[in-house]
Design a protein around this motif. Structure first.
Motif, mmCIF file in Angstrom:
data_model
loop_
_atom_site.group_PDB
_atom_site.id
_atom_site.type_symbol
_atom_site.label_atom_id
_atom_site.label_comp_id
_atom_site.label_asym_id
_atom_site.label_seq_id
_atom_site.Cartn_x
_atom_site.Cartn_y
_atom_site.Cartn_z
ATOM 1 N N LEU A 302 0.836 -1.197 0.000
ATOM 2 C CA LEU A 302 0.000 0.000 0.000
ATOM 3 C C LEU A 302 0.877 1.255 0.000
ATOM 4 O O LEU A 302 0.566 2.251 -0.674
ATOM 5 N N HIS A 303 1.989 1.210 0.725
ATOM 6 C CA HIS A 303 2.922 2.340 0.730
ATOM 7 C C HIS A 303 3.491 2.562 -0.677
ATOM 8 O O HIS A 303 3.611 3.707 -1.144
ATOM 9 N N TRP A 304 3.820 1.469 -1.344
ATOM 10 C CA TRP A 304 4.314 1.561 -2.720
ATOM 11 C C TRP A 304 3.249 2.130 -3.648
ATOM 12 O O TRP A 304 3.515 3.009 -4.465
ATOM 13 N N GLU A 306 0.754 4.052 -2.947
ATOM 14 C CA GLU A 306 0.439 5.451 -2.660
ATOM 15 C C GLU A 306 1.607 6.387 -2.962
ATOM 16 O O GLU A 306 1.455 7.607 -2.919
ATOM 17 N N MET A 307 2.777 5.818 -3.254
ATOM 18 C CA MET A 307 3.932 6.638 -3.601
ATOM 19 C C MET A 307 3.660 7.388 -4.909
ATOM 20 O O MET A 307 3.128 6.805 -5.868
ATOM 21 N N PRO A 308 3.943 8.689 -4.971
ATOM 22 C CA PRO A 308 3.756 9.400 -6.239
ATOM 23 C C PRO A 308 4.494 8.690 -7.374
ATOM 24 O O PRO A 308 5.620 8.206 -7.192
ATOM 25 N N GLU A 309 3.878 8.628 -8.519
ATOM 26 C CA GLU A 309 4.464 7.896 -9.654
ATOM 27 C C GLU A 309 5.837 8.445 -10.017
ATOM 28 O O GLU A 309 6.736 7.688 -10.432
ATOM 29 N N SER A 310 6.004 9.755 -9.836
ATOM 30 C CA SER A 310 7.293 10.363 -10.171
ATOM 31 C C SER A 310 8.424 9.902 -9.258
ATOM 32 O O SER A 310 9.599 10.057 -9.594
ATOM 33 N N MET A 311 8.067 9.336 -8.103
ATOM 34 C CA MET A 311 9.082 8.862 -7.160
ATOM 35 C C MET A 311 9.362 7.369 -7.305
ATOM 36 O O MET A 311 10.309 6.860 -6.701
ATOM 37 N N LYS A 312 8.547 6.668 -8.062
ATOM 38 C CA LYS A 312 8.748 5.223 -8.229
ATOM 39 C C LYS A 312 9.782 4.960 -9.324
ATOM 40 O O LYS A 312 9.676 5.486 -10.430
ATOM 41 N N HIS A 313 10.742 4.112 -9.020
ATOM 42 C CA HIS A 313 11.756 3.707 -9.994
ATOM 43 C C HIS A 313 11.554 2.217 -10.235
ATOM 44 O O HIS A 313 12.242 1.369 -9.668
ATOM 45 N N ARG A 314 10.591 1.917 -11.082
ATOM 46 C CA ARG A 314 10.157 0.542 -11.290
ATOM 47 C C ARG A 314 11.266 -0.316 -11.900
ATOM 48 O O ARG A 314 11.792 0.009 -12.965
ATOM 49 N N GLY A 315 11.597 -1.391 -11.201
ATOM 50 C CA GLY A 315 12.577 -2.346 -11.705
ATOM 51 C C GLY A 315 14.011 -1.876 -11.655
ATOM 52 O O GLY A 315 14.938 -2.649 -11.937
ATOM 53 N N SER A 316 14.245 -0.624 -11.307
ATOM 54 C CA SER A 316 15.607 -0.078 -11.320
ATOM 55 C C SER A 316 16.442 -0.662 -10.184
ATOM 56 O O SER A 316 15.979 -0.773 -9.050
ATOM 57 N N ARG A 317 17.684 -0.995 -10.510
ATOM 58 C CA ARG A 317 18.627 -1.466 -9.496
ATOM 59 C C ARG A 317 19.791 -0.489 -9.335
ATOM 60 O O ARG A 317 20.831 -0.841 -8.778
ATOM 61 N N ALA A 323 17.326 4.592 0.333
ATOM 62 C CA ALA A 323 16.075 4.374 -0.387
ATOM 63 C C ALA A 323 15.348 3.142 0.148
ATOM 64 O O ALA A 323 15.914 2.310 0.862
ATOM 65 N N LEU A 324 14.093 3.018 -0.230
ATOM 66 C CA LEU A 324 13.273 1.874 0.147
ATOM 67 C C LEU A 324 13.117 0.972 -1.069
ATOM 68 O O LEU A 324 12.755 1.430 -2.152
ATOM 69 N N MET A 325 13.368 -0.331 -0.877
ATOM 70 C CA MET A 325 13.209 -1.322 -1.936
ATOM 71 C C MET A 325 11.963 -2.159 -1.644
ATOM 72 O O MET A 325 11.753 -2.589 -0.502
ATOM 73 N N TYR A 326 11.162 -2.397 -2.671
ATOM 74 C CA TYR A 326 9.874 -3.071 -2.497
ATOM 75 C C TYR A 326 9.834 -4.384 -3.281
ATOM 76 O O TYR A 326 10.337 -4.452 -4.408
ATOM 77 N N TRP A 327 9.198 -5.375 -2.645
ATOM 78 C CA TRP A 327 9.003 -6.662 -3.296
ATOM 79 C C TRP A 327 7.540 -7.069 -3.197
ATOM 80 O O TRP A 327 6.860 -6.764 -2.216
ATOM 81 N N GLU A 328 7.083 -7.782 -4.189
ATOM 82 C CA GLU A 328 5.752 -8.368 -4.174
ATOM 83 C C GLU A 328 5.890 -9.821 -3.731
ATOM 84 O O GLU A 328 6.745 -10.564 -4.231
ATOM 85 N N THR A 329 5.064 -10.232 -2.776
ATOM 86 C CA THR A 329 5.051 -11.620 -2.324
ATOM 87 C C THR A 329 3.676 -12.205 -2.623
ATOM 88 O O THR A 329 2.830 -11.556 -3.232
ATOM 89 N N SER A 330 3.440 -13.419 -2.179
ATOM 90 C CA SER A 330 2.127 -14.022 -2.409
ATOM 91 C C SER A 330 1.071 -13.493 -1.463
ATOM 92 O O SER A 330 -0.076 -13.915 -1.504
ATOM 93 N N SER A 331 1.433 -12.553 -0.582
ATOM 94 C CA SER A 331 0.488 -11.893 0.319
ATOM 95 C C SER A 331 0.199 -10.491 -0.192
ATOM 96 O O SER A 331 1.055 -9.857 -0.823
ATOM 97 N N ALA A 376 12.002 3.498 -4.148
ATOM 98 C CA ALA A 376 11.474 4.852 -4.022
ATOM 99 C C ALA A 376 12.221 5.563 -2.898
ATOM 100 O O ALA A 376 12.787 4.902 -2.026
ATOM 101 N N PRO A 377 12.234 6.870 -2.906
ATOM 102 C CA PRO A 377 12.862 7.579 -1.786
ATOM 103 C C PRO A 377 12.069 7.336 -0.503
ATOM 104 O O PRO A 377 10.909 6.935 -0.548
ATOM 105 N N PRO A 378 12.687 7.592 0.628
ATOM 106 C CA PRO A 378 11.997 7.373 1.908
ATOM 107 C C PRO A 378 10.972 8.476 2.182
ATOM 108 O O PRO A 378 11.179 9.392 2.984
#
Length: 384
Positions: A302-304, A306-317, A323-331, A376-378
């Protein structure tokens, strides 16, 4: 405690039950009558305060005022209340429960027994929470033992009535509603009138009502500030691509109580500490690292979202430290971790349940078979 002390202590309870039991129309008439008797000032003050706070616990719009604070409570009675509050808090802390659980327990105890360990009550009700042996809460001896009765209230007790942690989503509920789910009182609106007293007693007892914890306790399934990620224990997955450090350049809106250096240092201290407070509490951990008591959002995903799209760096390593790194799990909850730099992240539960470890970012792809979403940034616009 003598009869006069009990009467004085009970005086602070008198107004709210009267209003609840008389009903909406009768409550208005009662207020007029109390004004004639010169007692309306106390109730009007409480009602005014509730109105300013935007509170209304009544279905007919007049609401119930908060009970007064600790003024006028006899010293011996107050001393007992503080002692019992400390016991209630110690039991919660021993289970890893958050401060919100203690607040609910204090409000409940104040309404049920004035936070006194009573050996009597309605029917066979006893103790701090007026639990009934006939309803399966426990023996008389158990209920009259404050540490045991507190544990019974918090729940997770096999063969006993459901306590707080057994109530699905209790940590998302208003305080009084959560209390009612446990107590099933004929007058549920009265628990919320005890907030002011509960906070005052907690302050006197040195209780941290903002303490982070696990909403299900050490053996529970839900964290104090989010839902548990399913961590895919069904075998290893493919490793992730390498992670590279880049300069931060946070947007101007990203402003946290801690600097990035402070956040990383705090996470390193948590990793070295024996604390086990972070079981299934990933979002709470990264928020705390950046200086917030509460993220303001219930799950990592939900935090991801609600993050503004301009702050999301999708797939970027290519990721800046902090910064905060996000993962999708089966939950539906997902997972989030704090990027420390050098390809390493600080995360709860990755190697030890409830503990923080600093591990390679690729470990989430291999150990948990989680799907990396991006970074995304914190940014915690709802943080408090």
């Amino acid at each position: 405690m003598n009869t006069r002390d009990i009467a004085q202590a009970a005086a602070t309870r008198a107004a709210a039950p009267l209003l609840a039991k008389l009903g909406c129309l009768a409550a208005v008439l009662a207020t007029v009558l109390l004004g004639v008797l010169g007692l309306v000032t106390m109730i009007a003050t409480g009602a005014s305060r509730a109105a300013m706070d935007g509170k209304s616990s009544s279905n007919c719009g007049i609401g119930l005022p908060d009970m007064p604070g600790l003024e006028g409570i006899p010293e011996r009675v107050l001393g007992t209340q503080v002692d019992n509050a400390k016991i209630i808090d110690q039991v919660a802390a021993s289970r890893g429960l958050p401060g919100k659980a203690v607040m609910i327990a204090l409000m409940t105890g104040l309404q049920e027994s004035n936070l006194q360990n009573l050996d009597h009550g309605d029917a066979d009700s006893l103790g701090l929470f007026q639990q009934r042996p006939s309803q399966g809460w426990g023996t008389r001896a158990e209920i009259m033992h404050p540490p045991t009765s507190s544990g019974l209230f918090y729940g997770a007790n096999k063969g006993r009535p459901p306590g707080l942690v057994d109530i699905n989503g209790w940590y998302l509920m208003p305080l009084g509603q959560a209390a009612q789910k446990v107590q099933r009182s004929a007058h549920p609106e009265l628990y919320d009138t005890r907030q002011m007293q509960a906070k005052a007693i907690a302050d006197k007892a040195g209780i941290d009502l903002n303490r982070i914890g696990i909403a299900g306790g050490m053996t529970g399934a839900t964290p104090g500030s989010g839902l548990p990620p399913v961590q895919c224990p069904d075998g290893p997955g493919a490793g992730g691509a390498p992670v590279r450090d880049v300069a931060a350049g946070w947007p101007a809106a990203v402003a946290n109580p801690h600097t990035v250096a402070d956040a990383r240092a705090w996470a390193q201290r948590e990793a070295a500490a024996p604390s086990q407070n972070w079981f299934r509490a990933c979002l709470a951990f990264v928020a705390r690292a950046h200086g917030w008591h509460y993220s303001g959002v219930e799950t990592a995903l939900l935090h991801w979202e609600e993050m503004p799209e301009s702050m999301k760096h999708r797939g970027s390593r290519d990721i800046p430290p902090g910064a905060l790194m996000y993962w999708e799990t089966s939950s539906p909850a997902g997972h989030v971790a704090l990027y420390m730099g050098g390809g390493m992240v600080a995360s709860n539960d990755i190697r030890r349940p409830g503990r923080i470890d600093i591990v390679p970012a690729a470990e989430f792809d291999t150990s948990w078979r989680a799907k990396y979403l991006g970074w995304a940034p914190p940014y915690f616009p709802k943080g408090s």
